[in-house]
Design a protein around this motif. Structure first.
Motif, PDB file in Angstrom:
ATOM      1  N   UNK A   1       1.518   6.542  -6.920  1.00 36.22           N
ATOM      2  CA  UNK A   1       0.409   7.438  -7.252  1.00 36.22           C
ATOM      3  C   UNK A   1       0.843   8.900  -7.156  1.00 36.22           C
ATOM      4  N   UNK A   2       1.555   9.254  -6.084  1.00 36.36           N
ATOM      5  CA  UNK A   2       2.040  10.625  -5.927  1.00 36.36           C
ATOM      6  C   UNK A   2       2.945  10.988  -7.094  1.00 36.36           C
ATOM      7  N   UNK A   3       3.856  10.085  -7.436  1.00 33.60           N
ATOM      8  CA  UNK A   3       4.788  10.334  -8.531  1.00 33.60           C
ATOM      9  C   UNK A   3       4.040  10.499  -9.845  1.00 33.60           C
TER      10      UNK A   3
ATOM     11  N   UNK B   1      11.617  16.310 -10.366  1.00 34.06           N
ATOM     12  CA  UNK B   1      12.657  16.068 -11.362  1.00 34.06           C
ATOM     13  C   UNK B   1      12.353  14.888 -12.290  1.00 34.06           C
ATOM     14  N   UNK B   2      11.236  14.219 -12.086  1.00 36.19           N
ATOM     15  CA  UNK B   2      10.853  13.055 -12.885  1.00 36.19           C
ATOM     16  C   UNK B   2      11.882  11.925 -12.752  1.00 36.19           C
ATOM     17  N   UNK B   3      12.324  11.682 -11.527  1.00 38.60           N
ATOM     18  CA  UNK B   3      13.348  10.681 -11.258  1.00 38.60           C
ATOM     19  C   UNK B   3      12.829   9.475 -10.501  1.00 38.60           C
ATOM     20  N   UNK B   4      11.532   9.338 -10.342  1.00 38.61           N
ATOM     21  CA  UNK B   4      10.975   8.187  -9.652  1.00 38.61           C
ATOM     22  C   UNK B   4      10.484   8.551  -8.268  1.00 38.61           C
TER      23      UNK B   4
ATOM     24  N   UNK C   1       0.828  -1.202   0.000  1.00 35.16           N
ATOM     25  CA  UNK C   1       0.000   0.000   0.000  1.00 35.16           C
ATOM     26  C   UNK C   1       0.867   1.258   0.000  1.00 35.16           C
ATOM     27  N   UNK C   2       1.940   1.264   0.803  1.00 35.81           N
ATOM     28  CA  UNK C   2       2.833   2.419   0.848  1.00 35.81           C
ATOM     29  C   UNK C   2       3.524   2.638  -0.488  1.00 35.81           C
ATOM     30  N   UNK C   3       3.916   1.553  -1.126  1.00 40.79           N
ATOM     31  CA  UNK C   3       4.552   1.662  -2.437  1.00 40.79           C
ATOM     32  C   UNK C   3       3.551   2.198  -3.460  1.00 40.79           C
ATOM     33  N   UNK C   4       2.316   1.747  -3.391  1.00 40.13           N
ATOM     34  CA  UNK C   4       1.287   2.240  -4.310  1.00 40.13           C
ATOM     35  C   UNK C   4       1.026   3.726  -4.094  1.00 40.13           C
ATOM     36  N   UNK C   5       1.061   4.180  -2.841  1.00 35.75           N
ATOM     37  CA  UNK C   5       0.893   5.607  -2.552  1.00 35.75           C
ATOM     38  C   UNK C   5       2.036   6.412  -3.163  1.00 35.75           C
ATOM     39  N   UNK C   6       3.253   5.893  -3.059  1.00 31.54           N
ATOM     40  CA  UNK C   6       4.418   6.575  -3.635  1.00 31.54           C
ATOM     41  C   UNK C   6       4.279   6.642  -5.148  1.00 31.54           C
TER      42      UNK C   6
END
Length: 162
Positions: A11-13, A80-83, A4-9
């Motif tokens: 989604x934000x990105x 910066x579009x770096x992940x 879930x935390x990875x999915x939140x990251x």
């Protein structure tokens, strides 16, 4: 919980990603030339040093917890579009998980072997700025049960890497 935390990251990105691709052919050409002139160890060292330089140029300040570092890094990486970055706590280590890295697009699939040290240098510098001493080391690791594109860096006591 971790997924879930990875999915939140992610989604934000995805919501803040500025697509800039015009430089990609230039970066790939540079990578091919560099690889033709020096070995992978030298390239890893060069990219690690570049990551250190980035960390010095964009220092982290007034941060007391890794959760704050994670949020600051997530925002900076997205701009910066770096992940994205997710920090995972373990009993004897802390893992920095860098997802959706632009490195393969920048330097090609073969370039991941050495260009990933860019983020290793960046995160190691930020950790030092937060007060970590030299006995704590941050190094890239690979876990067999994780996706191949996942960049994972482990922060732990230097003796754990020997």
């Amino acid at each position: 919980m971790e997924m879930q935390n990875i999915q939140e990251a992610e989604q934000f990105f995805g919501q803040t990603r500025p697509r800039i691709t015009a430089v990609l052919p230039v970066l790939k050409a540079i990578a091919l030339e560099l690889h033709g002139h020096v070995g992978e160890e030298q390239l890893r060292s060069l990219f690690h040093a570049a990551g250190v330089r980035l960390g010095e140029t964009y220092p982290v300040e007034k941060i007391e917890r890794l959760g704050e570092l994670e949020q600051l890094a997530r925002e900076w990486l997205a701009v910066n579009d770096w992940g994205w970055l997710k920090i995972e706590h373990h009993d004897d280590a802390v893992d920095f998980i860098h997802g959706d890295s632009p490195l393969e697009a920048w330097f090609g699939k073969a370039g991941l072997a050495w260009s990933s040290s860019l983020f290793e240098g960046l995160y190691a510098t930020w950790i030092r700025q937060l007060g970590a001493d030299d006995r704590l080391q941050l190094r890239q690791i690979r876990l067999a049960d994780r996706p191949a594109g996942e960049l994972r860096y482990r922060l732990t006591h230097e003796s754990r890497f020997q």
